[in-house]
Write a protein that holds these residues in place. Structure first.
Motif, PDB file in Angstrom:
ATOM      1  N   ILE A  66     -25.395  -2.662  27.855  1.00  0.00           N
ATOM      2  CA  ILE A  66     -23.985  -2.643  28.258  1.00  0.00           C
ATOM      3  C   ILE A  66     -23.589  -1.231  28.690  1.00  0.00           C
ATOM      4  O   ILE A  66     -22.951  -1.032  29.730  1.00  0.00           O
ATOM      5  CB  ILE A  66     -23.087  -3.160  27.126  1.00  0.00           C
ATOM      6  CG1 ILE A  66     -23.443  -4.620  26.804  1.00  0.00           C
ATOM      7  CG2 ILE A  66     -21.616  -3.024  27.488  1.00  0.00           C
ATOM      8  CD1 ILE A  66     -22.871  -5.136  25.497  1.00  0.00           C
ATOM      9  N   ALA A  67     -23.993  -0.240  27.913  1.00  0.00           N
ATOM     10  CA  ALA A  67     -23.698   1.161  28.261  1.00  0.00           C
ATOM     11  C   ALA A  67     -24.368   1.538  29.573  1.00  0.00           C
ATOM     12  O   ALA A  67     -23.772   2.230  30.409  1.00  0.00           O
ATOM     13  CB  ALA A  67     -24.149   2.087  27.136  1.00  0.00           C
ATOM     14  N   LYS A  68     -25.585   1.074  29.776  1.00  0.00           N
ATOM     15  CA  LYS A  68     -26.332   1.381  31.004  1.00  0.00           C
ATOM     16  C   LYS A  68     -25.628   0.780  32.226  1.00  0.00           C
ATOM     17  O   LYS A  68     -25.564   1.416  33.289  1.00  0.00           O
ATOM     18  CB  LYS A  68     -27.762   0.846  30.894  1.00  0.00           C
ATOM     19  CG  LYS A  68     -28.651   1.244  32.024  1.00  0.00           C
ATOM     20  CD  LYS A  68     -28.971   2.723  31.972  1.00  0.00           C
ATOM     21  CE  LYS A  68     -30.002   3.075  33.020  1.00  0.00           C
ATOM     22  NZ  LYS A  68     -30.150   4.506  33.178  1.00  0.00           N
ATOM     23  N   ALA A  69     -25.089  -0.425  32.079  1.00  0.00           N
ATOM     24  CA  ALA A  69     -24.370  -1.056  33.193  1.00  0.00           C
ATOM     25  C   ALA A  69     -23.162  -0.215  33.592  1.00  0.00           C
ATOM     26  O   ALA A  69     -22.891  -0.018  34.783  1.00  0.00           O
ATOM     27  CB  ALA A  69     -23.935  -2.466  32.811  1.00  0.00           C
ATOM     28  N   SER A  70     -22.448   0.304  32.615  1.00  0.00           N
ATOM     29  CA  SER A  70     -21.294   1.155  32.910  1.00  0.00           C
ATOM     30  C   SER A  70     -21.741   2.469  33.547  1.00  0.00           C
ATOM     31  O   SER A  70     -21.150   2.934  34.524  1.00  0.00           O
ATOM     32  CB  SER A  70     -20.511   1.432  31.623  1.00  0.00           C
ATOM     33  OG  SER A  70     -19.360   2.195  31.882  1.00  0.00           O
ATOM     34  N   GLU A  71     -22.799   3.034  33.012  1.00  0.00           N
ATOM     35  CA  GLU A  71     -23.331   4.286  33.566  1.00  0.00           C
ATOM     36  C   GLU A  71     -23.784   4.096  35.009  1.00  0.00           C
ATOM     37  O   GLU A  71     -23.536   4.952  35.865  1.00  0.00           O
ATOM     38  CB  GLU A  71     -24.496   4.782  32.713  1.00  0.00           C
ATOM     39  CG  GLU A  71     -25.058   6.106  33.169  1.00  0.00           C
ATOM     40  CD  GLU A  71     -26.196   6.594  32.286  1.00  0.00           C
ATOM     41  OE1 GLU A  71     -26.971   7.450  32.776  1.00  0.00           O
ATOM     42  OE2 GLU A  71     -26.318   6.138  31.137  1.00  0.00           O
ATOM     43  N   ASN A  72     -24.445   2.982  35.291  1.00  0.00           N
ATOM     44  CA  ASN A  72     -24.903   2.700  36.657  1.00  0.00           C
ATOM     45  C   ASN A  72     -23.733   2.558  37.630  1.00  0.00           C
ATOM     46  O   ASN A  72     -23.900   2.776  38.824  1.00  0.00           O
ATOM     47  CB  ASN A  72     -25.769   1.445  36.686  1.00  0.00           C
ATOM     48  CG  ASN A  72     -27.131   1.677  36.055  1.00  0.00           C
ATOM     49  OD1 ASN A  72     -27.557   2.810  35.858  1.00  0.00           O
ATOM     50  ND2 ASN A  72     -27.803   0.587  35.712  1.00  0.00           N
ATOM     51  N   ALA A  73     -22.572   2.184  37.109  1.00  0.00           N
ATOM     52  CA  ALA A  73     -21.371   2.084  37.949  1.00  0.00           C
ATOM     53  C   ALA A  73     -20.669   3.434  38.080  1.00  0.00           C
ATOM     54  O   ALA A  73     -19.661   3.551  38.773  1.00  0.00           O
ATOM     55  CB  ALA A  73     -20.408   1.048  37.359  1.00  0.00           C
TER      56      ALA A  73
END
Length: 111
Positions: free
Chosen positions: A92-99
């Motif tokens: 979930i954190a990675k998805a936000s970081e990728n955005a």
């Protein structure tokens, strides 16, 4: 054995068996739901405009197993409810970081 059959027949006639079974099924599904949901809060410092929380929410919602995301622009947070059998905090954190919005787990609000 015959007594058990008679007791079940009497309970069925009186309508006692069905509600008890239904209540047990409801309790089991509620317990399963509680076990299969986890809620965590992320701090997201880089949210600087009104579109940022929307972008973060949409990115996090794309992670398989995420059930809901509530972002708060003023607090710079995202509260995520997810199924831990399908998703994890890191994804979930990675998805936000990728955005473009690094998300840091806030241990003081997790459950």
């Amino acid at each position: 054995m015959k007594r058990l059959i008679k007791a079940c027949a009497v309970a069925a006639v009186l309508g006692l068996a069905m509600p008890v079974t239904a209540m047990m099924a409801d309790d089991a599904s509620t317990m399963t739901q509680q076990v299969t949901e986890k809620k965590v809060t992320f701090n997201i410092e880089k949210m600087t405009c009104a579109m940022c929380p929307i972008t973060v929410r949409k990115a996090m919602e794309k992670v398989d197993g995420v059930l809901s995301v509530v972002t708060d622009y003023d607090a710079r947070t995202a509260v995520v409810t997810f199924d831990p059998a399908k998703a994890n905090v890191e994804a979930i954190a990675k998805a936000s970081e990728n955005a473009g919005y690094p998300a840091i787990l806030d241990d003081s609000h997790g459950s």
